[in-house]
Write an enzyme that holds these catalytic residues in place. Structure first.
Site, mmCIF file in Angstrom:
data_model
loop_
_atom_site.group_PDB
_atom_site.id
_atom_site.type_symbol
_atom_site.label_atom_id
_atom_site.label_comp_id
_atom_site.label_asym_id
_atom_site.label_seq_id
_atom_site.Cartn_x
_atom_site.Cartn_y
_atom_site.Cartn_z
ATOM 1 C CB SER A 10 -4.002 4.048 10.132
ATOM 2 O OG SER A 10 -4.734 2.648 9.801
ATOM 3 C CG ASP A 17 -8.239 1.982 7.629
ATOM 4 O OD1 ASP A 17 -8.500 2.017 6.298
ATOM 5 O OD2 ASP A 17 -7.254 1.912 8.069
ATOM 6 C CG ASP A 19 -5.291 4.713 6.338
ATOM 7 O OD1 ASP A 19 -5.942 4.079 6.594
ATOM 8 O OD2 ASP A 19 -3.874 4.483 6.130
ATOM 9 C CG ASP A 44 -4.405 1.112 5.398
ATOM 10 O OD1 ASP A 44 -4.992 1.367 5.904
ATOM 11 O OD2 ASP A 44 -2.961 1.185 5.770
HETATM 12 MG MG MG Z 1 -5.267 2.178 7.784
#
Ligand code: MG
Length: 461
Positions: A103, A241, A243, A245
């Site tokens: 993340s 961020d 990844d 999400d």
């Molecule tokens: Mg994330």
């Protein structure tokens, strides 16, 4: 510092497995997780993807190896954002989806997040079952002739089509988009262009060292983006961020859009559009969420901190929206995973419908003050102290309105709240309090600190 053994005591956290590459999270462990996922879920078809981290391919190959060895067929999707993997898992009727990502953590970290056939991240119960399989080594290995097949195809065009079909923007928005060299590097600019936006993309090359900025979008890491937004006089800056999400916004004046207030403003807008409804957020979010949502006839439910708990609550309570004040917003009409790209497009749509600029949209949400304090307390007694603090807090704040033990203990009082939690990793008890003014917040937290200090002292005797 700590090896695979330390992780063994609790492999999965609130966002799947996460740790330092080749220290906590090795390819050996990744292969075991692959085996355990199929052993547990009996999955026949699994989707796998990764973010841009340097260790992504190494861990993906190991994880896929475990999945295949247990007999699942695997579709490898290369680098895609986490929400795209979650969306595709459901869309392509896979039995499970696995995402290699840490993340927003620094580049030396990586992790594995698992999704079920509904695109919902594995809950604590499922994660614990996988952990037990790994601990016991009770893997179901396939016979040589039944080993799974791996195919590599990029199906993210399905997500792209869904997005382009579902949302139409009237205005030609002028944006600066900053994927931070993470998983949204190509998809985010492509989606905005498709929707007719005028675009400058910065840090839009994949680079697992995250050389441009921290992969966590926050007021500090987005200072350069804020400067660009201000200098170019564009409508908004949008950053993701590692990844994809999470999303953070810079308003048209070049100011970082406060996480809590933008969440509250957007949640209220969704409730207004739906003529009511429930919104899920975590115990740490500002009470401005209630203030805004209830004003539109909606209701707020609070969950533990961690996006899997929000996703779970969103599904279980059929909420109209869910989110955490770190930029992780869930739009249940589309899927159950926090989705940065989708959130930014839906926010633009909301601004169009309301005829507002971002700063005006957020300005309607009151700004409250939050104060945090940490108190040292040994790991052995920290949970007991927190539990005890719960009952005593009721005496300290006799006119409290709500008492919750969803995550630590949380007391809602008139014009504020206090949360007391034991840290998951450190010998520390964390206190958070919010008040309408800084003075009020300090007053609330001060009473809590005095109580917890007293309890820690007494427990030592
Ligand atoms: Mg994330």
């Amino acid at each position: 510092m700590f090896g695979e053994k330390r992780l063994r005591s609790k492999l999965f956290g609130s966002s799947g497995v996460r740790g330092l590459v080749n220290v906590d999270l090795t390819p050996i462990l990744a292969a075991k997780i692959g085996l355990a996922v199929v052993t547990f879920s009996k999955a026949k078809k699994v989707l796998a993807a990764r973010d841009t981290r340097v260790s992504g391919l190494m861990l993906e190959n190991a994880l896929v190896s475990g999945l295949l060895a247990a007999g699942a067929n695997v579709t490898c999707s290369d680098v895609v954002p986490t929400p795209v993997l979650a969306f595709l898992t459901k869309k392509l009727n896979a039995d499970a989806g696995v995402m290699i990502t840490a993340s927003h953590n620094p580049p030396e970290y990586n992790g594995i997040k698992i999704f079920d056939n509904d695109g919902l991240a594995y809950d604590e119960e499922s994660q614990n079952k996988i952990e037990r399989i790994i601990d016991r080594g009770s893997f179901s290995l396939a016979e040589w002739r039944n080993i799974g097949q791996a195919t590599c195809t990029d199906e993210s065009s399905l997500y792209f089509e869904m997005m382009a079909k579902s949302v139409k923007l009237e205005k030609k928005w002028h944006l600066v988009v900053d994927p931070g060299c993470g998983a949204t590097y190509s998809l985010a600019p492509a989606v905005f262009k498709k929707l007719g936006c005028r675009l400058l993309a910065v840090n839009a090359q994949p680079d697992g060292f995250f050389p441009a900025r921290s992969s966590e979008p926050n007021p500090d890491s987005l200072k350069p983006l804020a400067k660009i937004v201000k200098r170019l006089g564009v409508d908004m800056g949008i950053a993701y961020d590692g990844d994809g999400d999470r999303v953070a916004f810079i308003d048209e004046k070049g100011n970082f859009a406060d996480f809590d207030r933008s969440l509250a403003a957007y949640a209220a807008r969704v409730v207004k559009k739906n003529g009511g409804g429930t919104v899920a957020t975590n115990v740490e979010a500002s009470m401005c969420v209630e203030k805004m949502v209830e004003a539109q006839g909606g209701r707020v439910i609070r969950t533990k901190v961690g996006d899997i708990y929000i996703s779970e609550a969103v599904k279980r309570h059929t909420t109209v929206f869910g989110g955490e004040p770190c930029g992780a917003w869930i739009h249940p009409k589309f899927h159950y995973c926090p989705d940065g790209i989708l959130s930014s497009i839906l926010l633009l749509k909301a601004l169009e419908d309301e005829g507002k600029r971002l700063s005006e949209f957020i300005a309607e949400t009151p700004q409250y003050a939050t104060v945090r304090e940490n108190i040292h307390c040994s790991n052995e007694i920290k949970h007991a102290v927190v539990e005890e603090a719960g009952e005593d807090l009721k005496t300290v704040f006799p006119s409290y309105k709500e008492f919750s033990t969803v995550d630590g203990v949380r007391l809602t009082i008139r014009n504020g709240w206090i949360l007391v939690r034991a840290s998951g990793t450190e010998p520390v008890i964390r206190l958070t309090a919010e008040g309408e003014t800084l003075r009020a917040a300090k007053n609330i937290v001060g009473k809590g600190v005095a109580l917890v200090r007293k309890l820690v002292k007494e427990s030592r005797k």
